[in-house]
Design a protein around this motif. Structure first.
Motif, PDB file in Angstrom:
ATOM      1  N   HIS A 127     -58.913  -5.895  51.531  1.00  0.00           N
ATOM      2  CA  HIS A 127     -58.226  -7.041  50.917  1.00  0.00           C
ATOM      3  C   HIS A 127     -56.717  -6.827  51.052  1.00  0.00           C
ATOM      4  CE1 HIS A 127     -61.989  -8.524  49.279  1.00  0.00           C
ATOM      5  NE2 HIS A 127     -62.242  -7.302  48.854  1.00  0.00           N
ATOM      6  N   PRO A 128     -56.142  -7.149  52.203  1.00  0.00           N
ATOM      7  CA  PRO A 128     -54.699  -6.965  52.394  1.00  0.00           C
ATOM      8  C   PRO A 128     -53.899  -7.832  51.430  1.00  0.00           C
ATOM      9  CG  PRO A 128     -55.827  -7.367  54.487  1.00  0.00           C
ATOM     10  CD  PRO A 128     -56.803  -7.681  53.405  1.00  0.00           C
ATOM     11  N   PHE A 129     -52.736  -7.338  51.059  1.00  0.00           N
ATOM     12  CA  PHE A 129     -51.839  -8.153  50.238  1.00  0.00           C
ATOM     13  C   PHE A 129     -51.327  -9.313  51.086  1.00  0.00           C
ATOM     14  CE2 PHE A 129     -51.876  -4.281  47.835  1.00  0.00           C
ATOM     15  CZ  PHE A 129     -51.718  -4.687  46.521  1.00  0.00           C
ATOM     16  N   PRO A 130     -51.372 -10.532  50.550  1.00  0.00           N
ATOM     17  CA  PRO A 130     -50.841 -11.675  51.312  1.00  0.00           C
ATOM     18  C   PRO A 130     -49.361 -11.461  51.604  1.00  0.00           C
ATOM     19  CG  PRO A 130     -52.062 -12.410  49.364  1.00  0.00           C
ATOM     20  CD  PRO A 130     -51.868 -10.934  49.221  1.00  0.00           C
ATOM     21  N   PRO A 131     -48.883 -11.895  52.760  1.00  0.00           N
ATOM     22  CA  PRO A 131     -47.451 -11.779  53.044  1.00  0.00           C
ATOM     23  C   PRO A 131     -46.636 -12.466  51.954  1.00  0.00           C
ATOM     24  CG  PRO A 131     -48.660 -12.482  55.000  1.00  0.00           C
ATOM     25  CD  PRO A 131     -49.621 -12.550  53.856  1.00  0.00           C
ATOM     26  N   ARG A 132     -45.581 -11.809  51.517  1.00  0.00           N
ATOM     27  CA  ARG A 132     -44.757 -12.403  50.469  1.00  0.00           C
ATOM     28  C   ARG A 132     -43.990 -13.616  50.979  1.00  0.00           C
ATOM     29  NH1 ARG A 132     -44.638  -9.195  46.066  1.00  0.00           N
ATOM     30  NH2 ARG A 132     -45.068  -6.968  46.334  1.00  0.00           N
ATOM     31  N   PHE A 133     -43.649 -13.588  52.260  1.00  0.00           N
ATOM     32  CA  PHE A 133     -42.835 -14.661  52.827  1.00  0.00           C
ATOM     33  C   PHE A 133     -43.333 -14.961  54.233  1.00  0.00           C
ATOM     34  CE2 PHE A 133     -40.302 -11.870  50.106  1.00  0.00           C
ATOM     35  CZ  PHE A 133     -39.917 -12.751  49.119  1.00  0.00           C
ATOM     36  N   PRO A 134     -43.186 -16.206  54.702  1.00  0.00           N
ATOM     37  CA  PRO A 134     -43.576 -16.527  56.074  1.00  0.00           C
ATOM     38  C   PRO A 134     -42.811 -15.659  57.064  1.00  0.00           C
ATOM     39  CG  PRO A 134     -43.116 -18.519  54.805  1.00  0.00           C
ATOM     40  CD  PRO A 134     -42.665 -17.365  53.966  1.00  0.00           C
ATOM     41  N   ALA A 135     -43.444 -15.339  58.163  1.00  0.00           N
ATOM     42  CA  ALA A 135     -42.817 -14.498  59.184  1.00  0.00           C
ATOM     43  C   ALA A 135     -41.485 -15.100  59.617  1.00  0.00           C
ATOM     44  CB  ALA A 135     -43.746 -14.361  60.384  1.00  0.00           C
ATOM     45  N   GLY A 136     -40.453 -14.289  59.558  1.00  0.00           N
ATOM     46  CA  GLY A 136     -39.130 -14.726  59.987  1.00  0.00           C
ATOM     47  C   GLY A 136     -38.323 -15.437  58.931  1.00  0.00           C
ATOM     48  N   ALA A 137     -38.957 -15.787  57.800  1.00  0.00           N
ATOM     49  CA  ALA A 137     -38.229 -16.534  56.767  1.00  0.00           C
ATOM     50  C   ALA A 137     -37.300 -15.627  55.982  1.00  0.00           C
ATOM     51  CB  ALA A 137     -39.208 -17.233  55.829  1.00  0.00           C
ATOM     52  N   VAL A 138     -37.806 -14.467  55.583  1.00  0.00           N
ATOM     53  CA  VAL A 138     -37.057 -13.511  54.775  1.00  0.00           C
ATOM     54  C   VAL A 138     -37.449 -12.113  55.228  1.00  0.00           C
ATOM     55  CG1 VAL A 138     -36.591 -12.692  52.429  1.00  0.00           C
ATOM     56  CG2 VAL A 138     -37.087 -15.094  52.802  1.00  0.00           C
ATOM     57  N   SER A 139     -36.518 -11.177  55.172  1.00  0.00           N
ATOM     58  CA  SER A 139     -36.808  -9.812  55.577  1.00  0.00           C
ATOM     59  C   SER A 139     -37.915  -9.212  54.710  1.00  0.00           C
ATOM     60  CB  SER A 139     -35.545  -8.945  55.467  1.00  0.00           C
ATOM     61  OG  SER A 139     -34.523  -9.448  56.299  1.00  0.00           O
ATOM     62  N   GLN A 140     -38.798  -8.425  55.346  1.00  0.00           N
ATOM     63  CA  GLN A 140     -39.903  -7.780  54.646  1.00  0.00           C
ATOM     64  C   GLN A 140     -39.564  -6.314  54.373  1.00  0.00           C
ATOM     65  OE1 GLN A 140     -42.524  -9.678  53.904  1.00  0.00           O
ATOM     66  NE2 GLN A 140     -42.170 -11.433  55.233  1.00  0.00           N
ATOM     67  N   ASP A 141     -40.168  -5.745  53.332  1.00  0.00           N
ATOM     68  CA  ASP A 141     -40.028  -4.316  53.065  1.00  0.00           C
ATOM     69  C   ASP A 141     -40.850  -3.516  54.067  1.00  0.00           C
ATOM     70  OD1 ASP A 141     -38.463  -4.865  50.893  1.00  0.00           O
ATOM     71  OD2 ASP A 141     -39.978  -4.385  49.388  1.00  0.00           O
ATOM     72  N   PRO A 142     -40.416  -2.294  54.395  1.00  0.00           N
ATOM     73  CA  PRO A 142     -41.295  -1.401  55.153  1.00  0.00           C
ATOM     74  C   PRO A 142     -42.573  -1.150  54.356  1.00  0.00           C
ATOM     75  CG  PRO A 142     -39.052  -0.534  55.044  1.00  0.00           C
ATOM     76  CD  PRO A 142     -39.118  -1.683  54.092  1.00  0.00           C
ATOM     77  N   ALA A 143     -43.705  -1.111  55.040  1.00  0.00           N
ATOM     78  CA  ALA A 143     -44.989  -0.968  54.345  1.00  0.00           C
ATOM     79  C   ALA A 143     -45.430   0.488  54.354  1.00  0.00           C
ATOM     80  CB  ALA A 143     -46.041  -1.858  54.992  1.00  0.00           C
ATOM     81  N   GLU A 144     -44.758   1.312  53.550  1.00  0.00           N
ATOM     82  CA  GLU A 144     -45.066   2.733  53.506  1.00  0.00           C
ATOM     83  C   GLU A 144     -46.025   3.095  52.389  1.00  0.00           C
ATOM     84  OE1 GLU A 144     -41.432   4.908  53.297  1.00  0.00           O
ATOM     85  OE2 GLU A 144     -40.620   4.065  55.156  1.00  0.00           O
ATOM     86  N   LEU A 145     -45.936   2.397  51.260  1.00  0.00           N
ATOM     87  CA  LEU A 145     -46.710   2.768  50.080  1.00  0.00           C
ATOM     88  C   LEU A 145     -46.886   1.546  49.196  1.00  0.00           C
ATOM     89  CD1 LEU A 145     -47.793   5.414  48.586  1.00  0.00           C
ATOM     90  CD2 LEU A 145     -45.690   5.277  47.234  1.00  0.00           C
ATOM     91  N   VAL A 146     -48.091   1.302  48.726  1.00  0.00           N
ATOM     92  CA  VAL A 146     -48.302   0.223  47.765  1.00  0.00           C
ATOM     93  C   VAL A 146     -47.767   0.681  46.406  1.00  0.00           C
ATOM     94  CG1 VAL A 146     -50.016  -1.173  46.544  1.00  0.00           C
ATOM     95  CG2 VAL A 146     -50.271  -0.731  48.995  1.00  0.00           C
ATOM     96  N   CYS A 147     -46.932  -0.153  45.784  1.00  0.00           N
ATOM     97  CA  CYS A 147     -46.264   0.197  44.530  1.00  0.00           C
ATOM     98  C   CYS A 147     -46.312  -0.991  43.568  1.00  0.00           C
ATOM     99  CB  CYS A 147     -44.798   0.571  44.781  1.00  0.00           C
ATOM    100  SG  CYS A 147     -44.548   2.002  45.848  1.00  0.00           S
ATOM    101  N   HIS A 148     -45.822  -0.771  42.370  1.00  0.00           N
ATOM    102  CA  HIS A 148     -45.834  -1.798  41.328  1.00  0.00           C
ATOM    103  C   HIS A 148     -44.771  -2.868  41.570  1.00  0.00           C
ATOM    104  CE1 HIS A 148     -45.113  -3.615  37.355  1.00  0.00           C
ATOM    105  NE2 HIS A 148     -46.325  -3.217  37.017  1.00  0.00           N
ATOM    106  N   LEU A 149     -43.526  -2.447  41.801  1.00  0.00           N
ATOM    107  CA  LEU A 149     -42.401  -3.305  42.163  1.00  0.00           C
ATOM    108  C   LEU A 149     -41.872  -4.194  41.030  1.00  0.00           C
ATOM    109  CD1 LEU A 149     -43.183  -4.341  45.858  1.00  0.00           C
ATOM    110  CD2 LEU A 149     -41.161  -3.110  45.018  1.00  0.00           C
ATOM    111  N   ASP A 150     -42.288  -3.935  39.794  1.00  0.00           N
ATOM    112  CA  ASP A 150     -41.757  -4.739  38.690  1.00  0.00           C
ATOM    113  C   ASP A 150     -41.777  -3.924  37.394  1.00  0.00           C
ATOM    114  OD1 ASP A 150     -40.606  -7.059  37.662  1.00  0.00           O
ATOM    115  OD2 ASP A 150     -42.531  -7.992  37.184  1.00  0.00           O
TER     116      ASP A 150
END
Length: 285
Positions: A127-150
């Motif tokens: 169950h991959p995490f859905p992309p936060r933003f459409p490709a090319g719309a906004v810069s994405q984070d490097p996908a090194e580790l799944v984290c809480h982020l809030d």
């Protein structure tokens, strides 16, 4: 529950036990997600596109022995996600004076470090995490580790003055450990323009608090040296993302934007730039 005995997250159905409490208590509304309630010893949350990815992540944390996160129990008859309730105290929208405790601050940093250790090796393949933003719309984070982020004061569960748990994994997803720990430090120091200080927090020393967090989490020398520039860049990216979400997703994102969150983010970036020397000094001395 062991991974050997539980059904996959997409097939998990929550059935209340006979005699289980059914009293409903509305929980404080988050910035984005509304309609969260407590029912007995469970939390019920609206099902969302990332729900199954979050559920699989919570399963992984349970198997890794991390006790500071809710457990995913399944979906109820109304289709809501059902999670275990973590008992304790969380800060209000304007964090109370007790949140300023330096002992609590250090325990938050240690909790985040334990989360990152427990998260190591998790790959959200089923169950991959859905992309936060459409490709090319906004810069994405490097996908090194799944984290809480809030890891805000409102999302940390406190008992006896120490951080023991994290709630609201809505923004969880792939990033880096440094990004997640920096975000947590930004909320807890906090790193922001004094004009945006919470009421009652005006006398706190963000430089001292940042050093306490850094030492308790265990940032290395390279991470400490990189922090000011990283924070300035993160503020610019946060502005870009918030503006995008407010325009495209609306809802709570639009409300926060209308309330001036974009201007606050820009002030934070300017404050980090103006205080680069003091930040480096606090982290290195």
């Amino acid at each position: 529950m062991s991974s050997l005995h539980r059904p996959p997250v997409e097939a998990r159905v929550y059935v209340p036990a006979p005699g289980e409490a059914s009293d409903v208590e509305p929980m404080p509304a988050g910035d984005v997600t509304e309609g969260v309630v407590r029912v007995g010893g469970t939390i019920r949350r609206p099902h969302q596109p990332q729900s199954l990815a979050v559920a699989a992540y919570l399963d992984w944390l349970e198997d890794a022995g991390f006790e500071g996160s809710p457990r995913f129990l399944g979906r109820d008859a109304e289709g809501r996600d059902v999670l275990t309730f973590l008992a304790g105290q969380c800060a209000g929208p304007v964090p109370e004076a007790w949140v300023q405790s330096e002992e609590l601050l250090a325990s938050v940093a240690r909790l985040v470090r334990r989360l990152h250790t427990a998260s190591s090796g998790f790959v959200p393949s089923a169950h991959p995490f859905p992309p936060r933003f459409p490709a090319g719309a906004v810069s994405q984070d490097p996908a090194e580790l799944v984290c809480h982020l809030d890891v805000t004061p409102q999302n940390v569960v406190v008992r006896d003055g120490l951080a023991v748990g994290l709630v609201d994994f809505d923004l969880a997803g792939p990033t880096t450990a440094f990004k997640d720990s920096f975000n947590a430090a930004s909320h807890w120091a906090p790193l922001r323009d004094p004009a945006d200080a919470w009421a009652g927090w005006e006398a706190t020393n963000p430089f001292r608090r940042l050093r306490i967090f850094a030492d308790a989490y265990g940032w290395n020398d390279a991470e400490r040296r990189a922090l000011p520039a990283f924070g300035i860049e993160a503020a610019a990216l946060s502005y870009e993302r918030m503006e995008h979400n407010a325009r495209v997703l609306g809802g709570g994102w639009a409300r926060m934007w209308d309330e001036g969150v974009g201007d606050m983010i820009r002030r934070r970036g300017a404050w980090l730039e103006a205080n680069t020397g003091r930040l480096l000094d606090a982290l290195s001395r």
